[in-house]
Design an enzyme around this catalytic site. Structure first.
Site, PDB file in Angstrom:
ATOM      1  N   LYS A  12       0.820  -1.214   0.000  1.00  0.00           N
ATOM      2  CA  LYS A  12       0.000   0.000   0.000  1.00  0.00           C
ATOM      3  C   LYS A  12       0.860   1.273   0.000  1.00  0.00           C
ATOM      4  CE  LYS A  12      -4.005  -2.099   2.279  1.00  0.00           C
ATOM      5  NZ  LYS A  12      -5.043  -1.889   3.326  1.00  0.00           N
ATOM      6  N   TYR A  52     -12.558  -2.333  -3.924  1.00  0.00           N
ATOM      7  CA  TYR A  52     -13.026  -2.550  -2.549  1.00  0.00           C
ATOM      8  C   TYR A  52     -14.550  -2.562  -2.457  1.00  0.00           C
ATOM      9  CZ  TYR A  52      -8.522  -2.130   0.003  1.00  0.00           C
ATOM     10  OH  TYR A  52      -7.267  -2.336   0.542  1.00  0.00           O
ATOM     11  N   ASN A 115      -1.912   0.130   6.831  1.00  0.00           N
ATOM     12  CA  ASN A 115      -1.460  -1.162   7.362  1.00  0.00           C
ATOM     13  C   ASN A 115      -0.553  -1.901   6.372  1.00  0.00           C
ATOM     14  OD1 ASN A 115      -3.460  -1.920   5.583  1.00  0.00           O
ATOM     15  ND2 ASN A 115      -4.631  -3.130   7.034  1.00  0.00           N
ATOM     16  N   HIS A 118      -2.209  -5.418   1.596  1.00  0.00           N
ATOM     17  CA  HIS A 118      -3.522  -6.049   1.440  1.00  0.00           C
ATOM     18  C   HIS A 118      -3.292  -7.459   0.923  1.00  0.00           C
ATOM     19  CE1 HIS A 118      -7.629  -6.871   0.089  1.00  0.00           C
ATOM     20  NE2 HIS A 118      -7.074  -7.369  -0.994  1.00  0.00           N
ATOM     21  N   GLU A 129      -9.544 -10.745  -7.619  1.00  0.00           N
ATOM     22  CA  GLU A 129      -8.594  -9.642  -7.416  1.00  0.00           C
ATOM     23  C   GLU A 129      -7.401  -9.737  -8.369  1.00  0.00           C
ATOM     24  OE1 GLU A 129      -7.659  -9.412  -3.223  1.00  0.00           O
ATOM     25  OE2 GLU A 129      -9.673  -8.725  -2.727  1.00  0.00           O
TER      26      GLU A 129
END
Ligand code: CMP
Length: 136
Positions: A12, A52, A115, A118, A129
């Site tokens: 990310k 998402y 975080n 993913h 995905e």
């Protein structure tokens, strides 16, 4: 019996910004994941909203999509025996403050939003995905 799977991993914006791409790739390799495909991209907010979509009713959806599209990301296809679960274990809990020692989010994560990584949460979503980012 071998059960080789592929899963989608994203490094990310917070981790790319801190130049952690190679370090995090090395963690995956040391844990036996093969990085089959990888590319650095920057996505539009509309693409993040589509990626998402499962979270569209959640209160954090707008911020999440704004964040994923805020800077470059690395999208990767990882392959290994039981890759989907193995990646989720290696990433650790969604919130870095709950993540166990030795996990990527414990080591690099900053907050529940930032975080660092993913990973697909099921075999079915891994296929969706992977196809989202690698359509060939
Ligand atoms: P990720 O695994 O990419 O999937 C959805 C993301 O939403 C998650 O990581 C978090 O970064 C982010 N998020 C923000 N707030 C929450 C929350 N309250 N619960 C779960 N995920 C959250």
């Amino acid at each position: 019996m071998s059960n080789i799977e592929q899963t989608l991993s994203i490094i990310k914006p917070d981790a790319v910004e801190r130049n952690l791409e190679n370090e995090i790739k090395q963690v995956f390799k040391e844990k036996g994941f093969q990085i089959i495909k990888a590319k650095k991209i920057k996505i539009e907010k509309s693409e993040a909203e589509s990626f998402y979509k499962v979270h569209e009713t959640k209160p954090f959806y707008n911020d999440l999509c704004a964040y994923l599209s805020s800077g470059p990301i690395i999208v990767m296809v990882l392959e290994k025996e039981n890759a989907v679960l193995g990646n989720r274990e290696l990433m650790g809990a969604t919130n870095p403050k709950d993540a166990e020692d030795g996990t990527i989010r414990k080591k690099y994560g900053i907050s529940i939003d930032k975080n660092s990584v993913h990973g697909s949460d099921s075999i079915e979503n891994a296929k969706i995905e992977i196809n989202f980012f690698f359509k060939d």
